[in-house]
Enzyme design. Structure first.
Site, short mmCIF file in Angstrom:
data_model
loop_
_atom_site.label_atom_id
_atom_site.label_comp_id
_atom_site.label_asym_id
_atom_site.label_seq_id
_atom_site.Cartn_x
_atom_site.Cartn_y
_atom_site.Cartn_z
N HIS A 152 0.87 -1.19 0.00
CA HIS A 152 0.00 0.00 0.00
C HIS A 152 0.90 1.23 0.00
O HIS A 152 1.71 1.42 0.91
CB HIS A 152 -0.92 0.03 1.21
CG HIS A 152 -1.88 1.17 1.18
ND1 HIS A 152 -3.14 1.08 0.61
CD2 HIS A 152 -1.77 2.45 1.63
CE1 HIS A 152 -3.75 2.25 0.71
NE2 HIS A 152 -2.95 3.09 1.33
N CYS A 153 0.75 2.06 -1.03
CA CYS A 153 1.64 3.21 -1.19
C CYS A 153 0.93 4.49 -0.73
O CYS A 153 -0.07 4.90 -1.33
CB CYS A 153 2.07 3.36 -2.65
SG CYS A 153 3.17 4.76 -2.94
#
Length: 351
Positions: A152-153
Site C-alpha cells: 500500500h503506497c
C-alpha cells in the site's frame, strides 16, 4: 470495535495529504521551470522552445502514469473464492481450527490455489470471508483483499497490485526521467546563479531550489525504481521479497519466477508497443499464476476445471483458459524426476 463513520471519513481525508503534497511540488516545479526559467531567465528563443517541448512531453507522461496508479481500483478476488453458503455456515459454527481447515480444504480443491500459510494451512481472510488466491493479501488501509498485492503506497493513496502494478513502475520511471530533464536543463543556470554570473533576480531562488529538489527526488526515486525493476525481473512482489510464498514443498522465493523474459511479459504484456504507455496490458486475471513448483497430474487439472465450468466435459479448454507447462530449472528437474508432468493454470482476462 469498528471505528465510527466520522473517524473513518477523517482517516480517508488524511490519507490524501501525501498525494496533495506531491501534486503541490509538481505544480510549483511547473511554475519554476516554465515561468522563472524559460520565460524570465533563458535569453535564446530556440533554447526556450526546445526546453518547453521536452519538459511538457515528460510531464504529460509522468502525470498520466501517476494518476492511473492513483485511480485504478485495486482488483479483488471474484465470488468464486467465497465459501458456498452451506460450507460457510459450517465454518462459522465450527469452533475447532482443524475442522475449519478441513472445510477450507474441501472448497480449495476446486480452486487453482497452491500457496499456504507458514503453517501449511489454507489462506483464509476472516474480514472478507473468502479463500485467498495465490499472491493475494488483505490490505488494512483499503479494507479489502487485493490480487497480487505488492504494497500500500501512501504517495498514491492506493494499493499497488495486479490492476495497477505496471502503472506504478511506469510512474517511477517517468518521475525519474522528469527529474533528470529538470536537472540536465537547469544545471547551467544553477551554476551561473551560484557563481553570480547572472544578477540576483526573483528567479534565482526558484532556479536554485528547483535543481536541489529535483536532484533529491531523483536520488530517492531511482533507488525505488531500481528495486522494482529487480522485483519484475524476479517475478516477486514486495511482500514476497520479505516473506517467501509457501508451497506444498515449503517456502520458495523463486516459486513464481519463469525466467526474466516471461517475468517481464507477465507485468508489461506481450506487445512491446504497449510497454511505455500506462494502459493495462498485464497477463492473466490476477487469480492464478504459472509456477514451476506445482506438481499435479494433468487429468486432475482437467477434472478441477470441469468442476468449475472452465472447460467442457469433453476436455477441450475454453479460449480464456491456458494450461501451461511450467519451466524446469536444473535443480527442480532432479527433484521432480518421478512426476509425469508439471502444469499450472492461468486465465487470460483483464481485471
Amino acid at each position: 470495535m469498528a471505528p465510527s463513520p466520522a473517524l473513518r471519513c477523517c482517516k480517508r481525508a488524511l490519507n490524501w495529504i501525501p498525494v496533495l503534497f506531491i501534486n503541490l511540488v509538481v505544480a510549483w516545479s511547473y511554475y519554476a521551470y516554465v515561468v522563472e526559467l524559460c520565460v524570465y531567465t533563458i535569453p535564446i528563443n530556440a533554447e526556450r522552445i526546445s526546453y518547453l517541448v521536452i519538459f511538457h512531453a515528460f510531464l504529460a507522461i509522468f502525470i498520466w502514469s501517476y494518476w492511473k496508479t492513483i485511480w485504478s481500483k485495486p482488483a479483488s478476488p471474484s465470488i468464486a473464492f467465497a465459501l458456498p453458503r452451506a460450507e460457510k455456515e459450517l465454518y462459522e459454527k465450527e469452533q475447532r481450527a482443524e475442522m475449519q481447515q478441513e472445510i477450507l480444504k474441501r472448497v480449495a480443491k476446486n480452486l487453482p490455489i497452491y500457496t499456504r500459510t507458514a503453517g501449511g494451512a489454507i489462506r483464509y481472510c476472516d474480514f472478507c470471508q473468502l479463500i485467498k488466491p495465490d499472491r493475494c493479501h488483505h490490505c488494512s488501509t483499503c479494507e479489502m483483499c487485493v490480487l497480487k498485492m505488492d504494497h500500500h503506497c501512501p504517495w498514491v493513496n492506493n494499493c499497488v497490485g495486479f490492476s495497477n502494478y505496471k502503472f506504478f513502475v511506469l510512474f517511477l520511471a517517468y518521475a525519474t526521467l522528469y527529474c533528470v530533464v529538470i536537472c540536465a536543463t537547469v544545471v547551467q543556470y544553477f551554476i551561473k546563479f551560484w557563481t553570480k554570473e547572472l544578477p540576483d533576480t526573483h528567479a534565482k531562488f526558484h532556479i536554485l531550489f528547483l535543481f536541489f529538489v529535483a536532484a533529491l527526488f531523483f536520488i530517492s526515486i531511482v533507488s525505488l525504481f531500481s528495486y522494482h525493476l529487480w522485483l519484475v525481473g524476479k517475478n516477486r512482489t514486495t511482500i514476497e521479497a520479505f516473506r517467501a510464498p509457501v508451497f506444498a514443498n515449503g517456502p520458495d522465493k523463486n516459486g513464481f519466477s519463469l525466467g526474466f523474459k516471461r517475468n517481464l511479459v507477465e507485468v508489461f504484456g506481450d506487445q512491446a508497443k504497449n510497454w511505455i504507455f500506462p494502459v493495462f496490458s498485464s497477463q492473466g486475471d490476477g487469480h492464478s499464476f504459472v509456477t514451476r513448483l506445482v506438481h499435479i497430474d494433468p487429468e486432475q487439472v482437467n477434472s478441477i476445471l470441469q468442476q468449475n465450468g472452465k472447460i467442457p466435459a469433453n476436455g477441450e479448454p475454453n479460449p480464456c483458459v491456458l494450461v501451461n507447462s511450467a519451466p524446469h530449472t536444473e535443480d527442480s528437474s532432479k527433484e521432480t524426476a518421478d512426476v509425469s508432468q508439471t502444469v499450472a493454470v492461468t486465465m487470460d482476462s483483464e481485471p
